[in-house]
Design an enzyme around this catalytic site. Sequence first.
Site: not given
Ligand SMILES: CC/C=C\C/C=C\C[C@@H](O)/C=C/C=C/C=C\[C@@H](O)CCCC(=O)O
Ligand code: ZN
Length: 613
Positions: A277, A293-294, A297, A316, A373, A381
Site C-alpha cells: 500500500e 485491499h490496497e 489501506h 490489516e 517477517d 488479517y
Molecule cells: C503479527 C505480525 C506483525 C507484524 C508483521 C508486519 C509485517 C510483516 C512483513 O513480513 C511485511 C508484510 C508485508 C505485507 C504486504 C502486503 C500484504 O498485505 C500482502 C499479503 C500477502 C499476499 O497477498 O501476498
Molecule cells: Zn494489507
Amino acid sequence: MASATDPCSFSSFSKCVTKHLNLTYHVDFDSHVIKAKVALTVEVLVDNFTSLTLDTKDLKVSKVTANGQAAKFTLGPKHSFMGTPLEITLPFDLSRGQHVIVEVTYETAPSASALQWLTPEQTAGKKHPYLFSQCQATHCRSMVPCQDTPAMKHTYYAQVSVPKELVAVMSAVRDGQEPDPQDSSRAIYRFRQPVPMPSYLIAIVVGALESRYTHTHTHTPIHAAFEYVGDLSMSHSFYISRTETMLKTAEDLAGPYVWGQYDILVLPPSFPYGGMENPCLTFATPTLLVIAHEISHSWTGNLVTNKTWEHFWLNEGHTVYLERMIGRSMESEQFRQFKAMGGWKDLQESVNTFGANNPLTNLVPNMNEVDPDDAFSSVPYEKGFALLYHLEELMGGPEVFMGFVKSYIQMFAYSSVTTEEWKKYLFTYFKNKVDILNKVDWNAWMHTPGMPPVKPQYDTTMADACIALCKRWVKTKEGDLGNFSEVDMKTLSTHQLIEFLSLLLQEDPLPLSHVKRMQEVYRLNALNNAEIRFRWLRLCVKSKWEDAVPMALKMATEQGRMKFTRPLFKEVYNFDKYREEAVRVFIAHRAAMHPVTSNLVAKDLKVDTGKST
Ligand SMILES: CC/C=C\C/C=C\C[C@@H](O)/C=C/C=C/C=C\[C@@H](O)CCCC(=O)O
Ligand SMILES: [Zn+2]
C-alpha cells in the site's frame, strides 16, 4: 536493548521525533548500491538533549553532521533482524521544542534487505536492469538511517539520480525531473510527500518504466503502469474503470482520499507480496481484489497506523473489513459473506501451520525479539476481520459498524494507535451499548492463541455449490470416479473454483486416482490463474502425484509471491521422495530470489539462511 516502546526499533523516539526526511539518492546498478545522503529534521522532546539513536541495517556510514557541524557517531553490535543502532552525539545541547537537522552520508549494501536488484535478463523487456524496494515491516533501515518505527510519522522529499534511460518512481507525488548536472548520462527525479507517514511506507522503483494508462477520477489521476502491465488478466480499460469505482466507493465509505495521486505499479513476478500500500503508488500484482485491499489501506494503515507491529491487526483487520465493504457495495452482501468464509479458512490454515498454542496466533502478539517477517501470517488479517465482523453483528449491522470505522478513521487520522486506544474509542462511540461490549471475551480474542472464541455464521449461498462438490470428491470411491464430468464446473465462477480447491485442501489428501481423474475432467493444469494453479498444484503434491512436482517447483520459482512460493516449496519438501529436489531447486534459485523470500524459504526448508547474527 530495544527501545521501551517499540520492540522492533532501536531508535530513541521517547526523546525526539523525526518530522521530515530529505533524501538524496544516486542509484548505481553496477555495484548494486545506493550512494545516499539523508537530512532528518528532528524535534527534541526533552531538555539537555545531546544524543539520538537511529535504526540502520548493513549501511556503510561515512559522515554525520548536526546543523552543519561534524557529529560523533558509532555503530553498535549487529542484531539478527533489527540491524545496527547508529548512536549520534551532538556537538551541542538542545532543549525541549527545539529542532535539529541531522545529516547522514552513507551507502546501502548490495544485500540490503529492502531492495531487490534485477538484471536485464530478469525483466520482461530483457534490456534494462530494475530495482524495487519493500520496507514493511523493518527494512526501511537498510535503505535509510531513520527512526524505523510506525509510531512516528514524517513528510519526505527525495531527489533520485538514475541512468537517463531509466525512470524512478516513489511513494510520493512526482515533483519534476531534469538532466543530472553532475553527469550527462543520468537524470534526476524529484518527489514530495507532504502527508506525514511512517518510514515503512517509503518506497522506490527504478526501471524502464512507461506510463500507459491515465484516467482522471476527480482529484486522483490513475496511472496503471509500466513494464509489467502486460500481465493483466483482464482488459486495461476494465481494470482502470473498476479501480476508479473502488476509489469512489472507498471515499463514500471512509471519507476523503488525502494522498493527492493514485498510481498503480505492476511489479515484477519476484515481488514477495500480492500488493503493498505505498502511498500515491500502490505496488500490485494484477488482480482486482488486491487493488480493493490496497486502496482501503489509504485510510486504514496509511492514515491511521498501528503504533508498533504488535498492533498490526489494526492495519490489516480494518483494511480487510473495508475491502469487503467495497465488495459489498460493488457486488453484493452474499459476496462479502462468501469472502469472509474464505478468510475464516485462511485463518484456520495459519493457526494449523503455526500451532494452536503458538503465541504468534494471538491477535496482539508480543514482538519482543520476534522478526516481523517470521510472525507474518493471515492471523492479523482474518482474526482481525472476524473480531470486527463479530462486533458488527453485536452493534447492529454493517451500516452501524461502518459508522464506527469511519469515525475511528477521522479520530485517529495522521496518527499511530494501539489496540487499547482503539478499544477505548469503540466503547466511547458505542456508549449506549457498553453492556453488550462488556460481554465480549476480549482476552480470548486478543491475547489468547488459536482460533477466535466465536465462529461467525456466514451466509453460505455462494459457497453451497463448492461445499457440495468438495463433499462428492471426498466421499466418492475409486470405482465411481466416472460419475464426475466437466459439467460439474460449468456453473462455478472463478471465485467458487478457488473456494472448492481451498475446501479440498482442508481435507485429508485425496487418493492419487482422484486427482488424476480431476485433471481428466476439469483440465486444471491448463488454467493460468495463479490462485487456482497454486491450490491445484498443492492438492496434487499432497496426493503424491509425481507429475505435479516439477510444475509446483516451476511455479515456486518463476514467480516469488510468498503466499504461493512458500507453501509450494513446503508441500514438495513434505513429499519424502522429493525433499532433496525441493532443497536443490531452492539452492539453485536463491541468488535470484528476493532477499526476504529466500531467507524465509531457507528457514522453511531448514537450509542455512547464510546470515550471520
Ligand atoms: C503479527 C505480525 C506483525 C507484524 C508483521 C508486519 C509485517 C510483516 C512483513 O513480513 C511485511 C508484510 C508485508 C505485507 C504486504 C502486503 C500484504 O498485505 C500482502 C499479503 C500477502 C499476499 O497477498 O501476498
Ligand atoms: Zn494489507
